[in-house]
Design a protein around this motif. Sequence first.
Motif, PDB file in Angstrom:
ATOM      1  N   VAL A 157       0.837  -1.199   0.000  1.00  0.00           N
ATOM      2  CA  VAL A 157       0.000   0.000   0.000  1.00  0.00           C
ATOM      3  C   VAL A 157       0.875   1.254   0.000  1.00  0.00           C
ATOM      4  O   VAL A 157       0.651   2.199  -0.771  1.00  0.00           O
ATOM      5  CB  VAL A 157      -0.951   0.005   1.215  1.00  0.00           C
ATOM      6  N   VAL A 158       1.880   1.265   0.871  1.00  0.00           N
ATOM      7  CA  VAL A 158       2.790   2.409   0.925  1.00  0.00           C
ATOM      8  C   VAL A 158       3.563   2.546  -0.386  1.00  0.00           C
ATOM      9  O   VAL A 158       3.756   3.653  -0.905  1.00  0.00           O
ATOM     10  CB  VAL A 158       3.755   2.271   2.127  1.00  0.00           C
ATOM     11  N   MET A 159       4.002   1.420  -0.949  1.00  0.00           N
ATOM     12  CA  MET A 159       4.740   1.463  -2.206  1.00  0.00           C
ATOM     13  C   MET A 159       3.872   2.032  -3.322  1.00  0.00           C
ATOM     14  O   MET A 159       4.342   2.849  -4.128  1.00  0.00           O
ATOM     15  CB  MET A 159       5.229   0.051  -2.559  1.00  0.00           C
ATOM     16  N   GLU A 193       0.914   7.407   9.092  1.00  0.00           N
ATOM     17  CA  GLU A 193       0.329   8.471   9.908  1.00  0.00           C
ATOM     18  C   GLU A 193       0.508   9.827   9.231  1.00  0.00           C
ATOM     19  O   GLU A 193      -0.440  10.614   9.139  1.00  0.00           O
ATOM     20  CB  GLU A 193       0.982   8.484  11.290  1.00  0.00           C
ATOM     21  N   ARG A 194       1.717  10.108   8.754  1.00  0.00           N
ATOM     22  CA  ARG A 194       1.985  11.414   8.153  1.00  0.00           C
ATOM     23  C   ARG A 194       1.146  11.668   6.900  1.00  0.00           C
ATOM     24  O   ARG A 194       0.651  12.767   6.677  1.00  0.00           O
ATOM     25  CB  ARG A 194       3.474  11.531   7.800  1.00  0.00           C
ATOM     26  N   GLU A 195       0.989  10.633   6.077  1.00  0.00           N
ATOM     27  CA  GLU A 195       0.288  10.775   4.804  1.00  0.00           C
ATOM     28  C   GLU A 195      -1.216  10.521   4.898  1.00  0.00           C
ATOM     29  O   GLU A 195      -1.943  10.736   3.936  1.00  0.00           O
ATOM     30  CB  GLU A 195       0.889   9.809   3.778  1.00  0.00           C
ATOM     31  N   GLY A 196      -1.661  10.043   6.066  1.00  0.00           N
ATOM     32  CA  GLY A 196      -3.081   9.744   6.224  1.00  0.00           C
ATOM     33  C   GLY A 196      -3.537   8.610   5.329  1.00  0.00           C
ATOM     34  O   GLY A 196      -4.640   8.650   4.765  1.00  0.00           O
ATOM     35  N   ILE A 197      -2.712   7.579   5.193  1.00  0.00           N
ATOM     36  CA  ILE A 197      -3.007   6.463   4.295  1.00  0.00           C
ATOM     37  C   ILE A 197      -3.979   5.493   4.968  1.00  0.00           C
ATOM     38  O   ILE A 197      -3.773   5.070   6.104  1.00  0.00           O
ATOM     39  CB  ILE A 197      -1.709   5.722   3.904  1.00  0.00           C
ATOM     40  N   GLU A 198      -5.003   5.132   4.261  1.00  0.00           N
ATOM     41  CA  GLU A 198      -5.986   4.170   4.777  1.00  0.00           C
ATOM     42  C   GLU A 198      -5.463   2.753   4.562  1.00  0.00           C
ATOM     43  O   GLU A 198      -4.912   2.430   3.508  1.00  0.00           O
ATOM     44  CB  GLU A 198      -7.316   4.339   4.055  1.00  0.00           C
ATOM     45  N   LEU A 199      -5.615   1.913   5.580  1.00  0.00           N
ATOM     46  CA  LEU A 199      -5.186   0.515   5.513  1.00  0.00           C
ATOM     47  C   LEU A 199      -6.380  -0.395   5.820  1.00  0.00           C
ATOM     48  O   LEU A 199      -7.367   0.046   6.412  1.00  0.00           O
ATOM     49  CB  LEU A 199      -4.068   0.238   6.527  1.00  0.00           C
TER      50      LEU A 199
END
Length: 330
Positions: A71-73, A227-233
């Motif tokens: 997801v981060v990638m 956390e910094r990017e507000g990425i949904e998991l």
Amino acid sequence: MTITDTDGPGTTVDATTPPATPPTEATAAVAHVRRLSQLESLESEAVHIIREVVAEFERPVLLFSGGKDSVVMLHLAAKAFWPAPVPFPVMHVDTGHNFPEVLAYRDATVERLGLRLVVVRVQDYLDDGRLSERPDGTRNPLQTQPLLDGIVQNRFDAVFGGGRRDEEKARAKERVLSLRDEFGQWDPRNQRPELWNLYNGRHRAGEHVRAFPLSNWTELDIWRYVEREGIELPELYYAHEREVFERDGMLLAVGPYSTPRDTETVETRQVRYRTVGDMSCTGAVESDATDVAAVITEVAATRVTERGATRADDRISEAAMEDRKKEGYF
């Protein structure tokens, strides 16, 4: 006291004499240029790697399972080319034993970003006899052949993977760009130097390269970036109540692919998952971390990697991961 100045031969200055011209605001600002934070530096490196691979290779693909690293990638890939769309497809090797929450997240993300999703299914190989079920019921080790076939059939020459060096000893041996031979196999002795962030993607016909933009990230870095990017998991990464049973020191979820034996007791506990794989071999950990901040605190305090603590397929032998990687695994 005098010293020789580099401006010219024989030029001398008094070391105790202040400079003739005091620094201006502009020169002072240059002297105090802000350095990148750790997360900014990691992000910059990953974006650079992704762009380099896209520039150098003809048909890259990104492995996307819906797990936190992939997801981060994918998030980094979207940032690397924004506002243009991600210029390559994503591929998932579906074991058929995935968590339903993760598959739903995968499909929703692909639709949101307008990506082309390539799915290769282990079940197809079991149905036609190319693969056989393992005695332990775990399908993660069966992913290698479908992955290699998917690469060949789609003529992918570069494959982005979310592997990190802190995860496991074999992954710590990987370079950022890792060459695979014409059989898709990895030779840890045949590693190219990567000095000064220079990456060599040269390969012969039939070979391909695995690219790991997150090589220098840690599990804690991943969560701080989320956390910094507000990425949904997927929600199973956060504490929730689930029916589990204990086996070999792990808490396995009760489900169609992981059923308790007569001697194993089913309990409802508050758990979360640090990594996502087969339901049959991925363990949960007891936790009360219901949000990103709590997960970061929890991860910062742990001294066991997520794969070492919760992945049964990595416990097959001391070199289980390395043996699979040599055969062509992620």
